[in-house]
Design a protein around this motif. Structure first.
Motif, mmCIF file in Angstrom:
data_model
loop_
_atom_site.group_PDB
_atom_site.id
_atom_site.type_symbol
_atom_site.label_atom_id
_atom_site.label_comp_id
_atom_site.label_asym_id
_atom_site.label_seq_id
_atom_site.Cartn_x
_atom_site.Cartn_y
_atom_site.Cartn_z
ATOM 1 N N LEU A 191 82.773 -119.124 -37.680
ATOM 2 C CA LEU A 191 82.671 -120.191 -36.765
ATOM 3 C C LEU A 191 81.778 -121.345 -37.210
ATOM 4 N N GLY A 192 81.443 -121.400 -38.370
ATOM 5 C CA GLY A 192 80.519 -122.477 -38.709
ATOM 6 C C GLY A 192 79.064 -122.774 -37.827
ATOM 7 N N ILE A 193 78.278 -121.597 -37.683
ATOM 8 C CA ILE A 193 77.368 -121.570 -36.700
ATOM 9 C C ILE A 193 76.160 -121.112 -37.558
ATOM 10 N N GLY A 194 74.850 -121.161 -37.070
ATOM 11 C CA GLY A 194 74.127 -120.544 -37.795
ATOM 12 C C GLY A 194 72.629 -120.295 -36.866
ATOM 13 N N VAL A 195 71.660 -119.641 -37.505
ATOM 14 C CA VAL A 195 70.456 -119.312 -36.570
ATOM 15 C C VAL A 195 69.483 -120.489 -36.799
ATOM 16 N N GLY A 196 69.042 -120.988 -35.764
ATOM 17 C CA GLY A 196 67.949 -122.260 -35.707
ATOM 18 C C GLY A 196 66.882 -121.746 -36.524
ATOM 19 N N ASP A 197 66.123 -122.670 -37.151
ATOM 20 C CA ASP A 197 65.003 -122.414 -38.105
ATOM 21 C C ASP A 197 63.828 -122.705 -36.979
ATOM 22 N N ARG A 198 63.704 -123.586 -36.186
ATOM 23 C CA ARG A 198 62.839 -123.945 -35.321
ATOM 24 C C ARG A 198 62.856 -123.178 -33.884
ATOM 25 N N ASP A 250 57.206 -124.960 -28.324
ATOM 26 C CA ASP A 250 56.962 -126.387 -28.149
ATOM 27 C C ASP A 250 58.356 -127.031 -28.782
ATOM 28 N N ASP A 251 59.126 -126.546 -29.833
ATOM 29 C CA ASP A 251 60.453 -127.111 -29.976
ATOM 30 C C ASP A 251 61.431 -126.985 -29.172
ATOM 31 N N TYR A 252 61.547 -125.719 -28.167
ATOM 32 C CA TYR A 252 62.313 -125.655 -27.197
ATOM 33 C C TYR A 252 61.860 -126.812 -26.077
#
Length: 93
Positions: free
Chosen positions: A35-42, A46-48
């Motif tokens: 699917l060309g997706i990944g898990v976010g690293d941040r 606070d980032d959310y």
């Protein structure tokens, strides 16, 4: 493992938990790659909050742009057909 349209099922009752976890993670990696997706690293709170605030700013900018375009369209329509003619009160010569 059986694969049907838009559905993935895995049924292995005799498999132990560690093998099942490994199989799940490898299937997950394969799907993410396809699917060309990944898990976010941040992933902190606070980032959310920062991403949501940026998203709200983008939405407001888009709404302002749409309102400006709508106003320009209405002004153009009024120039083509003034309001006095819209209501049947045609200008007298």
């Amino acid at each position: 493992m059986s694969h049907q349209d838009k559905d993935v099922r895995v049924y292995t009752p005799e498999q132990d938990w560690s093998d099942l976890l490994h199989q799940h993670l490898s299937l997950r990696q394969e799907m993410m790659r396809d699917l060309g997706i990944g898990v976010g690293d941040r992933l902190s709170w606070d980032d959310y909050v920062q991403r949501e605030q940026n998203f709200i700013v983008l939405i407001r900018q888009e709404l302002k742009r749409k309102f400006v375009l709508w106003g320009m369209w209405q002004a153009w329509q009024f120039e083509l057909n003034p309001k006095s003619e819209w209501w049947g009160a045609y200008q007298r010569e």
